[in-house]
Design a protein around this motif. Structure first.
Motif, PDB file in Angstrom:
ATOM      1  N   CYS A  67      20.531   2.328  41.723  1.00  0.00           N
ATOM      2  CA  CYS A  67      21.466   1.453  42.438  1.00  0.00           C
ATOM      3  C   CYS A  67      21.338   1.715  43.942  1.00  0.00           C
ATOM      4  CB  CYS A  67      22.902   1.723  41.995  1.00  0.00           C
ATOM      5  SG  CYS A  67      23.168   1.626  40.192  1.00  0.00           S
ATOM      6  N   GLU A  68      21.539   0.678  44.716  1.00  0.00           N
ATOM      7  CA  GLU A  68      21.440   0.817  46.165  1.00  0.00           C
ATOM      8  C   GLU A  68      22.739   1.338  46.772  1.00  0.00           C
ATOM      9  OE1 GLU A  68      18.382  -2.484  47.837  1.00  0.00           O
ATOM     10  OE2 GLU A  68      20.356  -3.246  47.232  1.00  0.00           O
ATOM     11  N   THR A  69      22.642   1.861  47.984  1.00  0.00           N
ATOM     12  CA  THR A  69      23.842   2.152  48.793  1.00  0.00           C
ATOM     13  C   THR A  69      23.948   1.078  49.873  1.00  0.00           C
ATOM     14  OG1 THR A  69      22.669   3.556  50.387  1.00  0.00           O
ATOM     15  CG2 THR A  69      23.546   4.630  48.418  1.00  0.00           C
ATOM     16  N   ILE A  70      25.152   0.612  50.107  1.00  0.00           N
ATOM     17  CA  ILE A  70      25.401  -0.427  51.109  1.00  0.00           C
ATOM     18  C   ILE A  70      26.550   0.038  52.005  1.00  0.00           C
ATOM     19  CG2 ILE A  70      26.064  -2.836  51.485  1.00  0.00           C
ATOM     20  CD1 ILE A  70      24.954  -3.475  48.720  1.00  0.00           C
ATOM     21  N   THR A  71      26.321   0.076  53.315  1.00  0.00           N
ATOM     22  CA  THR A  71      27.328   0.631  54.229  1.00  0.00           C
ATOM     23  C   THR A  71      28.556  -0.256  54.371  1.00  0.00           C
ATOM     24  OG1 THR A  71      26.271  -0.390  56.150  1.00  0.00           O
ATOM     25  CG2 THR A  71      25.592   1.830  55.577  1.00  0.00           C
ATOM     26  N   ASP A  72      28.394  -1.564  54.420  1.00  0.00           N
ATOM     27  CA  ASP A  72      29.463  -2.564  54.542  1.00  0.00           C
ATOM     28  C   ASP A  72      30.831  -2.033  54.978  1.00  0.00           C
ATOM     29  OD1 ASP A  72      30.549  -5.117  54.424  1.00  0.00           O
ATOM     30  OD2 ASP A  72      31.328  -4.737  52.416  1.00  0.00           O
ATOM     31  N   ALA A  73      31.190  -2.270  56.263  1.00  0.00           N
ATOM     32  CA  ALA A  73      32.506  -1.934  56.822  1.00  0.00           C
ATOM     33  C   ALA A  73      32.811  -0.442  56.766  1.00  0.00           C
ATOM     34  CB  ALA A  73      33.609  -2.723  56.108  1.00  0.00           C
TER      35      ALA A  73
END
Length: 352
Positions: free
Chosen positions: A313-319
């Motif tokens: 699964c990816e990591t997403i920084t979003d906010a």
């Protein structure tokens, strides 16, 4: 002939006496300032010498109570000199007067302000001796004036997300102490009560700053540690974590898992991030996303028996933002109402 010499000596002596009288009168006249000017000059000279107690006595005010008076201290005051002090308005028939003051700061730069005075039977007094300065929330979760730092404590009911302090008038340095993660633009800021300067009770102090290379590394390390904490979850990570899956069914590129149990996470690769100096935080932006591995058991594609599976699964920084504490430590902040992320959809599920 003797009479002429006598008259000449008398005229010469009289001229010397008259010149002395005129000179004494001139010196005496120039040495007397109006009471309004003496009061204002004395007030600003006390501040310029970092003598807070004397300044408050001169202004005939008591020290305010509580946190708002924290920076009424010598360590907060800047270095400058008092220039010209002149009376600009006093008709003698009104209950107030105005005096103009010029402060000389670094590089001989001059800052002008007008001080209003009130007259009464008790004497003269300065109408607004203290300035109210509002500090807005920034990436730095503290307030710094001169050489004094204080934690930023914002009342949750305050919609402006700011805190107010009382300051003596003068030229100040905000957030320019020890720096490492961020670098604040150097310079003096004039603070005058009312509309006399660039900072008033209605204008927040919002320092201009940039993120240093060392700061980018510090934020990246703090973000990696945040990912590690999220990966310790047994089950679905908490909302706000940079990875996760659907709470009902884990859906990947070509398969899905339902009825899952015993979920664990392991970091395979940390993300590469950039750090941007934004208003209330250090914004973290993905340059290259990271990868975590999800393991568990469940019904693959809705069919039994239960099987073990893995999926990247990816990591997403979003906010996601970094903040800087009083001791220079970087913390990671996520929205309080952050949503649970589903970042496994593009992974390839392996089951056995």
């Amino acid at each position: 002939m003797r009479e002429f010499r006598y008259r000449r000596r008398w005229m010469l002596g009289g001229g010397v006496v008259l010149a002395g009288v005129l000179l004494a009168s001139l010196v005496h006249g120039t040495g007397r300032e109006p009471g309004t000017v003496r009061l204002v000059r004395g007030y600003f000279e006390a501040i310029g010498k970092h003598d807070v107690a004397r300044a408050l006595r001169t202004a005939k005010i008591d020290r305010p109570d509580g946190e708002e008076a924290r920076f009424l201290a010598a360590g907060a005051l800047g270095d400058w000199k008092v220039g010209a002090v002149t009376e600009t308005s006093d008709s003698g028939y009104t209950d107030d007067a105005e005096v103009t003051v010029v402060l000389v700061g670094e590089h001989h730069r001059r800052y002008r302000t007008t001080v209003r005075l009130l007259k009464s039977r008790a004497g003269l007094r300065i109408a607004e001796p203290l300035a109210t300065v509002r500090f807005a929330v920034t990436a730095m979760r503290y307030v710094e004036v001169g050489g004094i730092r204080a934690p930023l404590r914002v009342d949750p009911a305050n919609k402006d997300r700011s805190v107010e302090y009382r300051l003596l008038p003068g030229l100040y340095r905000f957030y320019q102490g020890r720096q490492g993660v961020v670098r604040v633009a150097a310079g003096q800021t004039p603070v005058f009560p009312g509309d006399g300067g660039t900072v008033s009770g209605q204008v927040p102090v919002s320092p201009e700053f940039t993120v240093t290379p060392a700061g980018e590394r510090a934020v990246s390390q703090a973000y990696n540690a945040f990912i590690d904490r999220c990966a310790k979850a047994r089950g679905l990570p908490a909302p706000g974590c940079p990875f996760g899956s659907d709470p009902v069914a884990i859906k990947t590129r070509d398969r899905d898992v339902s009825g899952f149990r015993r979920l664990t996470w392991r970091v395979l690769k940390y993300p590469a991030v950039a750090v941007l100096a934004e208003g209330s935080g250090l914004e973290i932006v993905d340059r290259e996303r990271g990868t975590v591995e999800l393991k568990g058991t469940g019904l693959v594609d809705g069919a039994g028996p239960r099987r073990a599976f893995t999926v990247p699964c990816e990591t997403i920084t979003d906010a996601t933002y970094g903040t800087l504490g009083m001791d220079g430590t970087v913390s990671i902040a996520v929205p309080r109402n952050g949503l649970r992320k589903d970042t496994c959809r593009d992974g390839v599920l392996a089951a056995r």
